[in-house]
Design a protein around this motif. Structure first.
Motif, PDB file in Angstrom:
ATOM      1  N   PHE A 106       0.809  -1.222   0.000  1.00 28.35           N
ATOM      2  CA  PHE A 106       0.000   0.000   0.000  1.00 28.35           C
ATOM      3  C   PHE A 106       0.841   1.269   0.000  1.00 28.35           C
ATOM      4  CE2 PHE A 106      -3.221  -2.969   1.746  1.00 28.35           C
ATOM      5  CZ  PHE A 106      -4.143  -2.838   0.724  1.00 28.35           C
ATOM      6  N   VAL A 107       2.011   1.268   0.616  1.00 31.31           N
ATOM      7  CA  VAL A 107       2.833   2.477   0.686  1.00 31.31           C
ATOM      8  C   VAL A 107       3.785   2.577  -0.496  1.00 31.31           C
ATOM      9  CG1 VAL A 107       4.591   3.691   2.055  1.00 31.31           C
ATOM     10  CG2 VAL A 107       2.630   2.632   3.188  1.00 31.31           C
ATOM     11  N   TYR A 108       4.471   1.475  -0.813  1.00 33.45           N
ATOM     12  CA  TYR A 108       5.487   1.506  -1.864  1.00 33.45           C
ATOM     13  C   TYR A 108       5.027   0.869  -3.170  1.00 33.45           C
ATOM     14  CZ  TYR A 108       8.407   2.578   2.154  1.00 33.45           C
ATOM     15  OH  TYR A 108       8.932   3.133   3.295  1.00 33.45           O
ATOM     16  N   HIS A 109       3.839   0.346  -3.197  1.00 33.80           N
ATOM     17  CA  HIS A 109       3.278  -0.316  -4.377  1.00 33.80           C
ATOM     18  C   HIS A 109       4.166  -1.463  -4.865  1.00 33.80           C
ATOM     19  CE1 HIS A 109       0.284   2.791  -4.407  1.00 33.80           C
ATOM     20  NE2 HIS A 109       1.233   3.718  -4.440  1.00 33.80           N
ATOM     21  N   LYS A 110       4.775  -2.167  -3.906  1.00 36.88           N
ATOM     22  CA  LYS A 110       5.598  -3.332  -4.221  1.00 36.88           C
ATOM     23  C   LYS A 110       4.777  -4.580  -3.934  1.00 36.88           C
ATOM     24  CE  LYS A 110      10.096  -1.371  -3.173  1.00 36.88           C
ATOM     25  NZ  LYS A 110      11.283  -1.478  -2.321  1.00 36.88           N
ATOM     26  N   GLY A 111       4.743  -5.468  -4.875  1.00 34.29           N
ATOM     27  CA  GLY A 111       4.004  -6.712  -4.690  1.00 34.29           C
ATOM     28  C   GLY A 111       3.793  -7.385  -6.022  1.00 34.29           C
ATOM     29  N   GLU A 112       3.272  -8.595  -5.960  1.00 24.84           N
ATOM     30  CA  GLU A 112       3.043  -9.389  -7.165  1.00 24.84           C
ATOM     31  C   GLU A 112       1.569  -9.731  -7.278  1.00 24.84           C
ATOM     32  OE1 GLU A 112       5.209 -12.981  -6.529  1.00 24.84           O
ATOM     33  OE2 GLU A 112       7.004 -11.941  -5.890  1.00 24.84           O
TER      34      GLU A 112
END
Length: 176
Positions: A106-112
């Motif tokens: 949610f904060v860094y928009h990191k994910g798959e």
């Protein structure tokens, strides 16, 4: 049937069910690579291993010695306390890991992007199996007058596992 025989039989049934559930969990985790399924599977495998320990304690606790003329029943509440501690540690660490991943997303928009399709039917099956085992443990403990702290601990632990499975399935459903 004696109290210990009822207890040991219940743990043997639980071992078979947990072996099935752990195998299914590893298979679905292998397909999806979703961390929550790994935690769920780890919890089931922990229950499988503790079930083996419970059988050994159940067999050993009735043996008497000069030092323990009434038997080694002190191991049963120790088992329940250890099992509860392990459950709390697992739930705490998994909550921290999931929170960290959610924060990064949610904060860094990191994910798959994850394939959540196999999770829902798997989790439905797991909830049913967990609740079935929990109910079985409770009934077996009632059969012996509630005398087994180990069956009580396993029943509660398996109920927590069903709640975790239901939560994972619900989260997957909401994300889909």
């Amino acid at each position: 049937m004696t109290q210990k025989k009822v207890e040991q039989r219940a743990f043997m049934v639980g071992l078979a069910m947990n072996l099935l559930m752990g195998s299914l969990g590893l298979f679905v985790y292998y397909l999806t690579q979703i961390q929550a399924l790994f935690v769920d599977t780890y919890f089931t495998i922990m229950t499988l291993i503790s079930g083996i320990a419970a059988i050994m304690i159940s067999r050993f606790s009735v043996k008497t010695s000069k030092r323990f003329p009434q038997g080694h029943f002190m191991f049963e509440p120790m088992y329940a306390a250890f099992k509860s501690s392990m459950t709390l540690i697992l739930l705490t660490t998994s909550t921290i890991q999931v929170s960290q991943k959610a924060y990064q997303y949610f904060v860094y928009h990191k994910g798959e992007l994850l394939d959540l399709t196999p999770i829902i039917p798997y989790e439905i099956v797991m909830v049913i199996l967990c609740l079935t085992i929990s109910l079985f443990y409770s009934r077996q403990n009632r059969k012996i007058g509630g005398a087994s702290t180990m069956l009580s601990a396993e029943s509660k632990s398996t109920r927590i596992d069903s709640i975790m499975c239901g939560g994972i399935g619900l989260a997957a459903f909401l994300v889909l």
